[in-house]
Design an enzyme around this catalytic site. Structure first.
Site, PDB file in Angstrom:
ATOM      1  CG  ASN A  17      -8.668   1.657  -4.263  1.00 40.34           C
ATOM      2  OD1 ASN A  17      -8.326   2.772  -4.024  1.00 40.34           O
ATOM      3  ND2 ASN A  17      -9.813   1.264  -4.527  1.00 40.34           N
ATOM      4  CG  HIS A  64      -2.125  14.864  -0.959  1.00 39.55           C
ATOM      5  ND1 HIS A  64      -2.101  14.942  -2.109  1.00 39.55           N
ATOM      6  CD2 HIS A  64      -3.113  13.884  -0.398  1.00 39.55           C
ATOM      7  CE1 HIS A  64      -3.006  14.044  -2.686  1.00 39.55           C
ATOM      8  NE2 HIS A  64      -3.523  13.368  -1.625  1.00 39.55           N
ATOM      9  NE  ARG A  79      -4.568   7.566  -1.582  1.00 41.16           N
ATOM     10  CZ  ARG A  79      -4.080   6.701  -2.338  1.00 41.16           C
ATOM     11  NH1 ARG A  79      -3.401   5.336  -1.747  1.00 41.16           N
ATOM     12  NH2 ARG A  79      -4.139   6.706  -3.686  1.00 41.16           N
TER      13      ARG A  79
HETATM   14  C1  HEM Z   1      -7.272  16.368  -5.104  1.00 44.04           C
HETATM   15  C2  HEM Z   1      -7.253  15.104  -5.467  1.00 44.04           C
HETATM   16  C3  HEM Z   1      -6.425  13.930  -5.227  1.00 44.04           C
HETATM   17  C4  HEM Z   1      -5.496  13.374  -5.880  1.00 44.04           C
HETATM   18  C5  HEM Z   1      -5.408  13.128  -7.481  1.00 44.04           C
HETATM   19  C6  HEM Z   1      -4.975  12.239  -5.120  1.00 44.04           C
HETATM   20  C7  HEM Z   1      -3.944  11.174  -5.381  1.00 44.04           C
HETATM   21  C8  HEM Z   1      -3.122  10.586  -4.483  1.00 44.04           C
HETATM   22  C9  HEM Z   1      -1.991   9.725  -4.717  1.00 44.04           C
HETATM   23  C10 HEM Z   1      -1.582   9.414  -6.166  1.00 44.04           C
HETATM   24  C11 HEM Z   1      -1.467   9.407  -3.700  1.00 44.04           C
HETATM   25  C12 HEM Z   1      -0.287   8.398  -3.395  1.00 44.04           C
HETATM   26  C13 HEM Z   1      -0.784   7.069  -3.744  1.00 44.04           C
HETATM   27  C14 HEM Z   1       0.456   6.111  -4.023  1.00 44.04           C
HETATM   28  O1  HEM Z   1       1.545   6.492  -4.363  1.00 44.04           O
HETATM   29  O2  HEM Z   1       0.281   4.852  -3.452  1.00 44.04           O
HETATM   30  C15 HEM Z   1      -2.272   9.930  -2.616  1.00 44.04           C
HETATM   31  C16 HEM Z   1      -1.878   9.757  -1.014  1.00 44.04           C
HETATM   32  C17 HEM Z   1      -2.619  10.191  -0.100  1.00 44.04           C
HETATM   33  N1  HEM Z   1      -3.868  10.892  -0.234  1.00 44.04           N
HETATM   34 FE1  HEM Z   1      -4.624  11.713  -1.993  1.00 44.04          FE
HETATM   35  N2  HEM Z   1      -5.482  12.486  -3.616  1.00 44.04           N
HETATM   36  C18 HEM Z   1      -6.179  13.349  -3.762  1.00 44.04           C
HETATM   37  C19 HEM Z   1      -7.134  13.832  -2.867  1.00 44.04           C
HETATM   38  C20 HEM Z   1      -7.029  13.292  -1.582  1.00 44.04           C
HETATM   39  C21 HEM Z   1      -8.203  13.496  -0.525  1.00 44.04           C
HETATM   40  C22 HEM Z   1      -9.377  14.451  -0.669  1.00 44.04           C
HETATM   41  C23 HEM Z   1      -7.558  12.885   0.426  1.00 44.04           C
HETATM   42  C24 HEM Z   1      -8.584  12.674   1.988  1.00 44.04           C
HETATM   43  C25 HEM Z   1      -9.465  13.486   2.074  1.00 44.04           C
HETATM   44  C26 HEM Z   1      -6.358  12.239   0.308  1.00 44.04           C
HETATM   45  C27 HEM Z   1      -5.423  11.734   1.214  1.00 44.04           C
HETATM   46  C28 HEM Z   1      -4.480  11.138   0.979  1.00 44.04           C
HETATM   47  C29 HEM Z   1      -3.693  10.687   2.117  1.00 44.04           C
HETATM   48  C30 HEM Z   1      -3.394  10.860   3.386  1.00 44.04           C
HETATM   49  C31 HEM Z   1      -2.446   9.887   1.354  1.00 44.04           C
HETATM   50  C32 HEM Z   1      -1.020   9.461   1.840  1.00 44.04           C
HETATM   51  C33 HEM Z   1      -1.741   7.978   2.000  1.00 44.04           C
HETATM   52  C34 HEM Z   1      -0.508   6.817   2.713  1.00 44.04           C
HETATM   53  O3  HEM Z   1       0.437   7.402   3.024  1.00 44.04           O
HETATM   54  O4  HEM Z   1      -0.920   5.795   2.909  1.00 44.04           O
HETATM   55  N3  HEM Z   1      -6.056  12.553  -0.882  1.00 44.04           N
HETATM   56  N4  HEM Z   1      -3.270  10.615  -3.203  1.00 44.04           N
END
Ligand code: HEM
Length: 326
Positions: A100, A199, A64
């Protein structure tokens, strides 16, 4: 399926409109550190594997970090701007931006990697490249695909809080907004669907999926009620749930399988599968059935994402500490 009708038209009229060529830099190359720091990739890989062995979620957090780095700056992209700490009174970085704050993790792992690289080959390997390689090795550590990382990015001497707030997609977005956010970075709809498969690992806070489980109608009812027991309507904002409940620490195609049964955790996730027809939904079904195809498309989309607006040549700098401008 009203939101997919204009999308279908766009596909028919001009796929190019939706997938502008990515800003690929001819100067990036997989061999960039071959003579200047031959052990760079093995140092990064070993540190990532050790960190993930201690806490599998670190893999998700590192993946992320690279995404937020590449999407965060209007002029520049993957430039390690996301790693810069605020300095009271003199510098505002991106860490307090809405997507962030209280959410990005993995900074300490990057610090450890950078410290080892500064011992092996001082002032050679950029923090932006560390993020790109660490993301690849993190995915591989949880069973995902491998790809060749382009190298030679340099580090920014600035950051943009405002473009982090405006350019990162929101978990409350609808499909067309998500498509536009990726198109703005030169990424196609297919790239967006494949990258969203990230995800399949990691966790999200109650605050980002509360409206999904209390107000959305395209949500599996037993899934929603299980989550309501963990994420109450008031409070518990920072309580975590896995983005893919079935296999949260395995990089597989479980994310897409979840979408088919309305078990996407975020509103934005489920937007990729609103019903059984439509080009976006068909791609989700394809990835749910064929993980080899998902892995191939994911790897190629990660390379494209890593090519967003790198600083090269004499631009930017190689930081000695990823949290600070030299
Ligand atoms: C399509 C649009 C996307 C949205 C709206 C989105 C939004 C989010 C949100 C809201 C979270 C949870 C954050 C939290 O609660 O603190 C999250 C987690 C995450 N996102 Fe996305 N995301 C998107 C695309 C992506 C992309 C393109 C990647 C990587 C290339 C990605 C990788 C991740 C990962 C791996 C997590 C888990 C992080 C952790 O556990 O520390 N996301 N995302």
């Amino acid at each position: 399926m009203p939101s997919q009708i204009p999308l279908l038209l766009l596909f028919m009229i001009s796929p190019l409109l939706l997938a502008a060529p990515p800003p690929v830099s001819a100067q990036l190359s997989p061999e960039f550190y071959e003579t200047s720091c031959p052990d760079a990739l093995s140092i990064i890989g070993a540190s990532v594997r050790a960190a993930v062995a201690g806490d599998p979620r670190v893999a998700a957090s590192l993946l992320r970090l690279h995404f937020h780095d590449c999407f965060s700056d209007r002029e520049q992209g993957c430039d390690a701007s996301v790693l810069l700490d605020d300095v009271a009174g003199s510098f505002t970085g991106e860490k307090t931006a809405f997507p962030n704050r209280d959410s990005l993790r993995g900074f300490e792992v990057v610090d450890v990697i950078k410290a080892s690289l500064e011992v092996a080959c001082p002032l050679v390997v950029s923090c932006a490249d560390i993020l790109a390689v660490a993301a690849r090795d993190a995915v591989a550590a949880l069973g995902g695909p491998l790809w060749t990382v382009q190298l030679g990015r340099r580090d920014s001497t600035s950051a943009s809080l405002s473009s982090t707030n405006s350019d990162l997609p929101s978990p409350f977005s609808d499909l067309n907004t998500l498509i536009s956010a990726f198109a703005k970075k030169g990424l196609s709809i297919i790239d967006m669907i494949a990258l969203s498969g990230s995800h399949t690992i990691g966790q999200a806070r109650c605050t980002v999926f509360r409206t999904r489980i209390y107000s959305d109608n395209n949500v599996n009812s037993s899934f929603a009620s299980l989550l309501r027991s963990k994420c109450s309507i008031f409070g518990k904002d920072n309580d975590l749930s896995p983005l893919d409940m079935s296999t949260p620490t395995v990089f597989d195609n479980g994310y897409y399988k979840n979408l088919l049964s309305k078990r996407g955790l975020l509103h934005s996730d489920q937007q990729l599968y609103l019903n059984e027809s439509g080009l976006v939904s068909s791609r989700v079904s394809l990835y749910a059935k064929n993980s080899t195809k998902f892995f191939r498309d994911f790897a190629s989309a990660m390379v494209k994402m890593g090519n967003i607006g790198p600083l090269i040549g004499e631009n930017g700098e190689i930081r000695t500490n990823c949290r600070k401008i030299n």
